[in-house]
Design a protein around this motif. Structure first.
Motif, PDB file in Angstrom:
ATOM      1  N   SER A  12      -6.712   3.955  -0.449  1.00 30.89           N
ATOM      2  CA  SER A  12      -6.874   5.166   0.349  1.00 30.89           C
ATOM      3  C   SER A  12      -6.503   6.392  -0.480  1.00 30.89           C
ATOM      4  O   SER A  12      -5.586   6.354  -1.307  1.00 30.89           O
TER       5      SER A  12
ATOM      6  N   GLN B  54       3.428  10.570  -4.440  1.00 26.34           N
ATOM      7  CA  GLN B  54       2.190  10.085  -3.843  1.00 26.34           C
ATOM      8  C   GLN B  54       1.580   8.932  -4.640  1.00 26.34           C
ATOM      9  O   GLN B  54       1.383   7.850  -4.098  1.00 26.34           O
ATOM     10  N   ASN B  55       1.275   9.153  -5.901  1.00 26.43           N
ATOM     11  CA  ASN B  55       0.557   8.123  -6.645  1.00 26.43           C
ATOM     12  C   ASN B  55       1.390   6.864  -6.874  1.00 26.43           C
ATOM     13  O   ASN B  55       0.897   5.746  -6.673  1.00 26.43           O
TER      14      ASN B  55
ATOM     15  N   GLY C 158       1.996   5.154  -3.532  1.00 22.76           N
ATOM     16  CA  GLY C 158       0.733   4.610  -3.068  1.00 22.76           C
ATOM     17  C   GLY C 158       0.396   3.309  -3.755  1.00 22.76           C
ATOM     18  O   GLY C 158      -0.094   2.352  -3.118  1.00 22.76           O
TER      19      GLY C 158
ATOM     20  N   LEU D  97      -3.610   9.307  -4.471  1.00 24.80           N
ATOM     21  CA  LEU D  97      -3.559   8.112  -3.635  1.00 24.80           C
ATOM     22  C   LEU D  97      -2.716   8.394  -2.402  1.00 24.80           C
ATOM     23  O   LEU D  97      -1.684   9.068  -2.479  1.00 24.80           O
ATOM     24  N   ALA D  98      -3.161   7.885  -1.272  1.00 28.84           N
ATOM     25  CA  ALA D  98      -2.391   8.057  -0.044  1.00 28.84           C
ATOM     26  C   ALA D  98      -1.145   7.191  -0.098  1.00 28.84           C
ATOM     27  O   ALA D  98      -1.189   6.042  -0.544  1.00 28.84           O
ATOM     28  N   ALA D  99      -0.033   7.737   0.332  1.00 28.53           N
ATOM     29  CA  ALA D  99       1.209   6.975   0.414  1.00 28.53           C
ATOM     30  C   ALA D  99       1.640   6.799   1.860  1.00 28.53           C
ATOM     31  O   ALA D  99       2.076   5.727   2.264  1.00 28.53           O
TER      32      ALA D  99
ATOM     33  N   ALA E 133      -1.354   4.815   3.641  1.00 31.19           N
ATOM     34  CA  ALA E 133      -1.968   3.731   2.879  1.00 31.19           C
ATOM     35  C   ALA E 133      -1.875   2.395   3.599  1.00 31.19           C
ATOM     36  O   ALA E 133      -2.803   1.577   3.546  1.00 31.19           O
TER      37      ALA E 133
ATOM     38  N   SER F 111     -10.640   1.543   3.837  1.00 33.04           N
ATOM     39  CA  SER F 111     -10.368   2.723   3.007  1.00 33.04           C
ATOM     40  C   SER F 111     -11.636   3.540   2.777  1.00 33.04           C
ATOM     41  O   SER F 111     -11.590   4.770   2.759  1.00 33.04           O
TER      42      SER F 111
END
Length: 431
Positions: free
Chosen positions: A71, A228-229, A232, A269-271, A274, A293
């Motif tokens: 995601s 985030q990354n 995620g 990236l979604a955290a 996700a 996703s």
């Protein structure tokens, strides 16, 4: 046949829920951040639209290319950083230039493996404390709203509390709905015309200066990576996947570059959402969850078409009320950041220094508090580590068997012989 149809629909529905929750729970943070950075209403709406479309394209590409539920979303902590940093010398064009540089750094991290590992190795207490300091100003907004506009903020907070207790996933969207109703019931000003509600892209020629590169571009890159990354990727690994980290960085970095001229600050990236697409609720078969996703990406891109309406709604509301909804959305992230910052006793003092300097909002030589907080925390860790390393061992004149220290255990209470923990490489993160 009925079971097969249900199996096909389930990940699609999960993707729709992921897009709705992701958009509704944090678009107010994005708009608040873009406006704080100097964007007018049209530029902020353009930025929100660009982020939605770029995130959707990146999610569709990664899902279809790798068949993994990767995601993608905008950087919510990055938007909070914009609020904490405030307007830059040079205005909105300089902010757009910083967005571009941040995106370039993410692409570079995906192309140059040592750079990605270096960012992932930022000491965990310092990274968590910097994020907590960035989030704190927005997270105090609900309290200020209860004092300044109690008739509007009271129902919003009550709705959030009730939903947080009984339907946690919908707590922030539900609070937003209550806020919309309250704003609609009390608004007396004339709204924008139909033309102002249609989606529109406003491109801005970027500009650069040294203070913006150090004070915004670099902290935005670090916050996006650390908050985030890396988390995620940890979510995906926790569900048993082995996602390609460098490919994800390249895709989201390019998406950030695409969105920046239109006002988008960062794609990653979604955290937070996700797990909605990567967990078993999306589909019992892990090999089918990538559909969720991809659907979430398509849904987010479609929701971006309502950026003008969302911006118009925000414009008619008291600013503190919008910040209050954004603050409610970030309380969970603040709690996680604080827990990460103080979990290790060895790095606790450095974390507190980082948090205090970042949350102070100071600006020195045109550079905001997030950068100085990071520098102060890393300096504290370095000094204390050197002090422990350089301290000579005290001679043990009368050792006794029952008082001798075990090998590898520090003789000083509360001080570990191990180095301060750091973010592990996302390829080795475990659940």
């Amino acid at each position: 046949m009925e079971v097969d149809v249900t199996g096909r629909i389930q990940p699609v529905l999960a993707g729709v829920v992921t897009a709705l929750v992701g958009f509704a729970s944090s678009f107010t943070v994005v708009l608040a951040g873009l406006r704080a950075a100097g964007a007018d209403a049209g530029q902020a709406a353009s930025g929100l639209l660009a982020l939605c479309v770029a995130s959707g394209l990146a999610a569709a590409w990664l899902g279809l290319r790798h068949r993994l539920p990767m995601s993608v979303a905008w950087s919510t902590p990055g938007a909070a950083l914009l609020v904490a940093t405030g307007p830059l010398p040079g205005g909105w064009p300089v902010a757009v230039g910083a967005f571009l540089v941040s995106g370039l750094l993410v692409v570079a991290a995906g192309l140059v493996a040592p750079l990605g590992r270096a960012v992932a190795a930022i000491p965990k207490p310092v990274a968590g404390a910097m994020l907590a300091g960035v989030l704190l100003p927005l997270c105090t907004a609900p309290v200020r709203a209860l004092v300044e506009v109690p008739r509007l903020a009271g129902p919003v907070v009550v709705a959030w509390l009730l939903l947080h207790r009984y339907a946690r996933r919908w707590a922030v969207p539900g609070a937003l709905v209550v806020a919309v109703v309250a704003i609609s019931a009390t608004s007396t000003g004339a709204g924008p015309g139909t033309a102002g509600l249609r989606p529109a892209v406003e491109l801005t020629a970027p500009a650069w200066n040294a203070s913006a590169l150090v004070g915004l571009a670099l902290p935005l890159f670090l916050v996006t990576m650390a908050a985030q990354n890396v988390p995620g990727m940890a979510v995906l690994v926790g569900y048993g996947y082995r996602p390609p980290f460098t490919a994800a960085l390249r895709a989201t970095g390019l998406a950030s570059l695409l969105a920046a001229p239109a006002g988008g600050h960062a794609v990653n990236l979604a955290a937070i959402t996700a797990a909605l697409a990567a967990g078993p609720d999306a589909h019992p078969d892990p090999d089918r969850r990538w559909v969720a996703s991809v659907t979430a990406g398509a849904g987010l891109a479609l929701l971006g078409l309502g950026a003008g309406v969302a911006t118009a709604l925000v414009a008619t509301a008291p600013p503190v009320l919008i910040e209050a909804v954004a603050g409610l959305a970030l309380l969970g992230a603040l709690a996680a950041a604080l827990a990460s910052a103080v979990a290790d006793p060895e790095g606790r003092e450095a974390a507190v220094v980082t948090f205090v300097v970042t949350a102070s909002g100071v600006t020195l030589v045109g550079v905001g508090g997030a950068f100085w907080g990071l520098m102060a925390g890393c300096l504290m860790l370095l000094l204390f580590r050197r002090r422990r390393t350089a301290a000579p061992a005290e001679p043990d004149e009368s050792p006794e068997p029952d008082e001798s220290a075990e090998p590898g255990v520090s003789a000083e209470p509360g001080v570990s012989a191990e180095p301060a923990p750091s973010y592990s490489s996302p390829r080795t993160l475990s659940s």
